[in-house]
Design a protein around this motif. Structure first.
Motif, PDB file in Angstrom:
ATOM      1  N   LYS A 344      23.357 -25.778 -12.823  1.00 48.91           N
ATOM      2  CA  LYS A 344      22.031 -26.435 -13.161  1.00 48.91           C
ATOM      3  C   LYS A 344      20.941 -25.646 -13.244  1.00 48.91           C
ATOM      4  O   LYS A 344      20.352 -25.003 -11.957  1.00 48.91           O
ATOM      5  N   ALA A 345      20.185 -25.175 -14.430  1.00 44.81           N
ATOM      6  CA  ALA A 345      19.169 -24.343 -14.260  1.00 44.81           C
ATOM      7  C   ALA A 345      18.308 -24.922 -15.577  1.00 44.81           C
ATOM      8  O   ALA A 345      18.509 -25.594 -16.364  1.00 44.81           O
ATOM      9  N   VAL A 346      16.989 -24.230 -15.421  1.00 47.97           N
ATOM     10  CA  VAL A 346      15.984 -24.389 -16.692  1.00 47.97           C
ATOM     11  C   VAL A 346      16.638 -23.603 -17.623  1.00 47.97           C
ATOM     12  O   VAL A 346      16.522 -22.344 -17.356  1.00 47.97           O
ATOM     13  N   ARG A 347      16.948 -24.146 -18.757  1.00 48.94           N
ATOM     14  CA  ARG A 347      17.377 -22.920 -19.811  1.00 48.94           C
ATOM     15  C   ARG A 347      16.751 -23.049 -21.241  1.00 48.94           C
ATOM     16  O   ARG A 347      16.173 -23.996 -21.550  1.00 48.94           O
ATOM     17  N   VAL A 348      16.617 -22.159 -21.903  1.00 45.45           N
ATOM     18  CA  VAL A 348      16.251 -22.030 -23.518  1.00 45.45           C
ATOM     19  C   VAL A 348      17.162 -21.495 -24.205  1.00 45.45           C
ATOM     20  O   VAL A 348      17.765 -20.472 -23.968  1.00 45.45           O
ATOM     21  N   ALA A 349      17.281 -21.824 -25.349  1.00 42.28           N
ATOM     22  CA  ALA A 349      17.917 -21.292 -26.339  1.00 42.28           C
ATOM     23  C   ALA A 349      17.693 -20.000 -26.691  1.00 42.28           C
ATOM     24  O   ALA A 349      16.579 -19.487 -26.751  1.00 42.28           O
ATOM     25  N   PHE A 383      25.066 -16.058 -25.492  1.00 44.46           N
ATOM     26  CA  PHE A 383      24.630 -15.899 -26.944  1.00 44.46           C
ATOM     27  C   PHE A 383      23.966 -17.395 -27.292  1.00 44.46           C
ATOM     28  O   PHE A 383      23.184 -17.347 -28.276  1.00 44.46           O
ATOM     29  N   ASP A 384      24.132 -18.208 -26.459  1.00 47.48           N
ATOM     30  CA  ASP A 384      23.421 -19.512 -26.591  1.00 47.48           C
ATOM     31  C   ASP A 384      22.200 -19.843 -25.701  1.00 47.48           C
ATOM     32  O   ASP A 384      21.158 -20.382 -26.450  1.00 47.48           O
ATOM     33  N   TYR A 385      22.267 -19.611 -24.523  1.00 49.99           N
ATOM     34  CA  TYR A 385      21.056 -19.890 -23.519  1.00 49.99           C
ATOM     35  C   TYR A 385      20.707 -18.577 -22.899  1.00 49.99           C
ATOM     36  O   TYR A 385      21.557 -17.578 -22.427  1.00 49.99           O
ATOM     37  N   VAL A 386      19.390 -18.762 -22.281  1.00 51.94           N
ATOM     38  CA  VAL A 386      18.705 -17.863 -21.230  1.00 51.94           C
ATOM     39  C   VAL A 386      18.088 -18.694 -20.266  1.00 51.94           C
ATOM     40  O   VAL A 386      17.774 -19.563 -20.365  1.00 51.94           O
ATOM     41  N   GLU A 387      18.874 -18.330 -18.781  1.00 51.14           N
ATOM     42  CA  GLU A 387      18.135 -18.986 -17.845  1.00 51.14           C
ATOM     43  C   GLU A 387      16.687 -18.726 -17.432  1.00 51.14           C
ATOM     44  O   GLU A 387      16.546 -17.396 -17.447  1.00 51.14           O
ATOM     45  N   ILE A 388      15.922 -19.465 -17.267  1.00 55.00           N
ATOM     46  CA  ILE A 388      14.425 -19.292 -16.923  1.00 55.00           C
ATOM     47  C   ILE A 388      14.190 -19.678 -15.481  1.00 55.00           C
ATOM     48  O   ILE A 388      14.330 -20.965 -14.908  1.00 55.00           O
ATOM     49  N   LYS A 389      14.006 -18.653 -14.686  1.00 53.11           N
ATOM     50  CA  LYS A 389      13.644 -18.809 -13.296  1.00 53.11           C
ATOM     51  C   LYS A 389      12.497 -19.315 -12.813  1.00 53.11           C
ATOM     52  O   LYS A 389      12.212 -19.989 -11.816  1.00 53.11           O
ATOM     53  N   SER A 390      11.322 -18.812 -13.727  1.00 57.45           N
ATOM     54  CA  SER A 390       9.932 -19.071 -13.358  1.00 57.45           C
ATOM     55  C   SER A 390       9.226 -18.750 -14.318  1.00 57.45           C
ATOM     56  O   SER A 390       9.547 -18.059 -15.462  1.00 57.45           O
ATOM     57  N   GLY A 391       7.906 -19.627 -14.679  1.00 58.20           N
ATOM     58  CA  GLY A 391       7.069 -19.673 -15.829  1.00 58.20           C
ATOM     59  C   GLY A 391       7.112 -20.502 -16.914  1.00 58.20           C
ATOM     60  O   GLY A 391       6.199 -20.495 -17.421  1.00 58.20           O
ATOM     61  N   ILE A 392       8.287 -21.327 -16.781  1.00 56.28           N
ATOM     62  CA  ILE A 392       8.607 -22.392 -18.007  1.00 56.28           C
ATOM     63  C   ILE A 392       9.203 -23.747 -17.144  1.00 56.28           C
ATOM     64  O   ILE A 392       9.988 -23.462 -16.410  1.00 56.28           O
ATOM     65  N   GLN A 393       8.657 -24.768 -17.587  1.00 58.14           N
ATOM     66  CA  GLN A 393       9.312 -26.081 -16.869  1.00 58.14           C
ATOM     67  C   GLN A 393      10.076 -26.665 -18.076  1.00 58.14           C
ATOM     68  O   GLN A 393       9.720 -26.558 -19.504  1.00 58.14           O
ATOM     69  N   ALA A 394      10.934 -27.316 -17.542  1.00 63.51           N
ATOM     70  CA  ALA A 394      11.907 -28.250 -18.541  1.00 63.51           C
ATOM     71  C   ALA A 394      10.891 -29.131 -19.310  1.00 63.51           C
ATOM     72  O   ALA A 394      10.007 -29.831 -18.752  1.00 63.51           O
ATOM     73  N   GLY A 395      11.156 -29.361 -20.748  1.00 65.36           N
ATOM     74  CA  GLY A 395      10.471 -30.034 -21.553  1.00 65.36           C
ATOM     75  C   GLY A 395       9.358 -29.435 -22.402  1.00 65.36           C
ATOM     76  O   GLY A 395       8.772 -29.970 -23.233  1.00 65.36           O
ATOM     77  N   GLU A 396       8.848 -28.176 -22.129  1.00 63.71           N
ATOM     78  CA  GLU A 396       8.226 -27.123 -22.657  1.00 63.71           C
ATOM     79  C   GLU A 396       8.752 -26.651 -23.846  1.00 63.71           C
ATOM     80  O   GLU A 396       9.823 -26.241 -23.638  1.00 63.71           O
ATOM     81  N   LYS A 397       7.998 -26.590 -25.104  1.00 64.74           N
ATOM     82  CA  LYS A 397       8.632 -25.837 -26.091  1.00 64.74           C
ATOM     83  C   LYS A 397       8.164 -24.506 -26.141  1.00 64.74           C
ATOM     84  O   LYS A 397       6.843 -23.818 -25.931  1.00 64.74           O
ATOM     85  N   VAL A 398       9.231 -23.349 -26.328  1.00 62.33           N
ATOM     86  CA  VAL A 398       9.166 -22.046 -26.167  1.00 62.33           C
ATOM     87  C   VAL A 398       9.356 -21.448 -27.607  1.00 62.33           C
ATOM     88  O   VAL A 398      10.276 -21.637 -28.296  1.00 62.33           O
ATOM     89  N   ILE A 399       8.453 -20.419 -27.832  1.00 63.08           N
ATOM     90  CA  ILE A 399       8.821 -19.658 -29.506  1.00 63.08           C
ATOM     91  C   ILE A 399       9.818 -18.744 -29.017  1.00 63.08           C
ATOM     92  O   ILE A 399       9.570 -17.779 -28.169  1.00 63.08           O
ATOM     93  N   ILE A 400      10.994 -18.749 -29.937  1.00 66.96           N
ATOM     94  CA  ILE A 400      11.977 -17.800 -29.615  1.00 66.96           C
ATOM     95  C   ILE A 400      12.095 -16.735 -30.653  1.00 66.96           C
ATOM     96  O   ILE A 400      13.007 -15.951 -30.498  1.00 66.96           O
ATOM     97  N   THR A 401      10.965 -16.935 -31.626  1.00 69.05           N
ATOM     98  CA  THR A 401      10.965 -15.705 -32.457  1.00 69.05           C
ATOM     99  C   THR A 401      10.172 -14.751 -31.874  1.00 69.05           C
ATOM    100  O   THR A 401       9.489 -14.760 -31.053  1.00 69.05           O
ATOM    101  N   ASP A 402      10.791 -13.394 -32.373  1.00 68.38           N
ATOM    102  CA  ASP A 402      10.041 -12.143 -31.849  1.00 68.38           C
ATOM    103  C   ASP A 402       8.589 -11.980 -32.216  1.00 68.38           C
ATOM    104  O   ASP A 402       8.497 -11.793 -33.532  1.00 68.38           O
TER     105      ASP A 402
END
Length: 419
Positions: A344-349, A383-402
């Motif tokens: 169980k972690a906050v994850r982003v694609a 290759f699917d997800y990155v765990e976010i330990k701090s800085g982003i909360q669940a529900g927020e939208k993150v730009i994954i483009t470089d």
């Protein structure tokens, strides 16, 4: 004495001071506004990809490559010295149980087989001759023993007659002594004959047993050669596909030389390899994700090869679904060996924005088409997800483009206007 200034002068002085302060504040606000506008940069919405942070499991994995091979591949070898007479089926052919694949010339082995049959017949005949000879010797020994018994009876009667005659003066003491010695000698000879008879019985049993064992060994050799001759009929004993056949007609093959490879294409496994940098992490029992044509299959490492070749560690993956329709022999696939897991972690694609660093900056979408730069701490990744330990909360939208070209900008504007 000082005099009070007129109220009109005091008001003008205050108004002038307030005017300077107000102009200064306006100038400062204008400078800040202009500075922020200089730093602000816009990016077209079509250029970016976003992902919503969510709560879920994350697996840490290392990349590897693999090749799909049949889970079962039978190698058929030549059981005898022979030559290839005919090739009945070629590689790629599907075979059924009992279907002939190769025709071998077995004539030399058949000659050896017939020779061994003759040798076994000779051995059995010699056993019979030995049995007859031993039976004759035993019969002769028993007859000699019976004759010796009769001779002893005769000598005992003679001894008794000599003793009676000695009493009436018809014999001397020497005659009695001679008769006693003759009887004792006959008794010793009988004892010797009985001992020879017992030895002959035991010797006969041992000789017959030895010769019989030799015949049994030759019989087993004959059965083994007969079994090899039957195996020399190169036929399929199970359904499958021929992956290799020795097609050199007329060539001689030795015993144990490979003739055919037969694969069962109903089930598969994966032979994987990765850099020896990960040698201490690749272990038996670790779960593996196999990426086949955008489909993820699960499996487990069942074997890690002990040696490292050319800087590569090799291992075998047993698939949970080894009969999946997407699997093909010799197919190259991507492997992801799962070395750690968080339930169980906050994850982003995962995407190009994540560089593999533990702490880095990413852009998070806010209201009104603005993205804000934030420093985040990452954990496990695959290759699917990155765990976010701090800085982003669940529900927020993150730009994954470089967006590293905008790394000096605190905020960027997302331009949604059509081109």
């Amino acid at each position: 004495m000082d005099r009070e200034l007129a109220p009109e002068i005091v008001r003008r002085s205050r108004t002038k001071t307030y005017s300077f302060v107000l102009v200064g504040l306006l100038a400062a606000a204008l400078a800040i506004f202009l500075f922020r506008n200089v730093l602000k940069t816009s990016v077209e919405a079509a250029r970016i990809r976003t992902a919503t942070a969510e709560i879920g499991p994350v697996e840490n994995s290392l990349n590897a490559t693999g090749e799909v091979i049949p889970a079962y591949e039978q190698i058929v070898t030549s059981p005898i010295r022979a030559s290839i007479r005919r090739v009945l089926l070629t590689p790629g052919t599907q075979v059924r149980p009992g279907q002939a694949i190769l025709d071998l010339d077995k004539s030399l082995t058949i000659i050896d087989y017939e020779k061994m049959q003759d040798q076994l017949a000779l051995k059995r005949n010699s056993i019979e001759q030995l049995r007859m000879k031993l039976n004759k010797n035993l019969f002769d020994a028993e007859a000699d023993d019976q004759i010796k018994s009769l001779n002893i009876n005769r000598l005992q009667a003679e001894l008794e007659d000599t003793r009676r005659l000695l009493k009436v003066g018809g014999r001397t003491q020497e005659d009695v002594t001679r008769a006693e010695n003759n009887l004792r000698i006959a008794q010793l000879e009988k004892k010797k004959l009985e001992n020879d008879l017992a030895y002959n019985r035991q010797s006969m049993s041992a000789s017959l047993k030895e010769t019989t064992l030799q015949a049994q060994i030759e019989e087993k050799n004959l059965k083994e050669l007969d079994h090899k001759l039957n195996q020399a009929n190169i036929i399929a004993d199970r359904p499958g596909v021929l992956t290799w056949v020795n097609e050199n007609i007329g060539s001689a093959v030795n015993e144990g030389e490979m003739l055919v490879k037969l694969a069962d294409l109903g089930s598969f496994r994966v032979e994987g390899s990765c850099s020896d940098v990960y040698a201490d992490q690749v272990k038996t029992g670790l779960p593996v994700i196999v990426k086949v044509n955008e489909i993820n299959l699960r499996g487990t490492i069942t074997q890690v090869k002990p040696s490292v070749k050319n800087g590569v560690v090799q291992f075998v993956v047993q698939l949970d679904d080894n009969r999946h329709a997407s699997l093909r022999p010799n197919m190259k696939v991507e492997l992801f060996v799962v070395t750690n897991h968080t339930a169980k972690a906050v994850r982003v694609a995962n995407g190009p924005a994540f560089k593999g660093k533990k702490r880095q900056f990413v852009y998070v979408l806010k209201d009104k088409g603005v993205a804000e730069r934030r420093e985040v701490e990452t954990g496990l990744s695959n290759f699917d997800y990155v765990e976010i330990k701090s800085g982003i909360q669940a529900g927020e939208k993150v730009i994954i483009t470089d967006l590293s070209e905008y790394e000096h900008v605190q905020e960027i504007t997302i331009d949604n206007r059509p081109e």
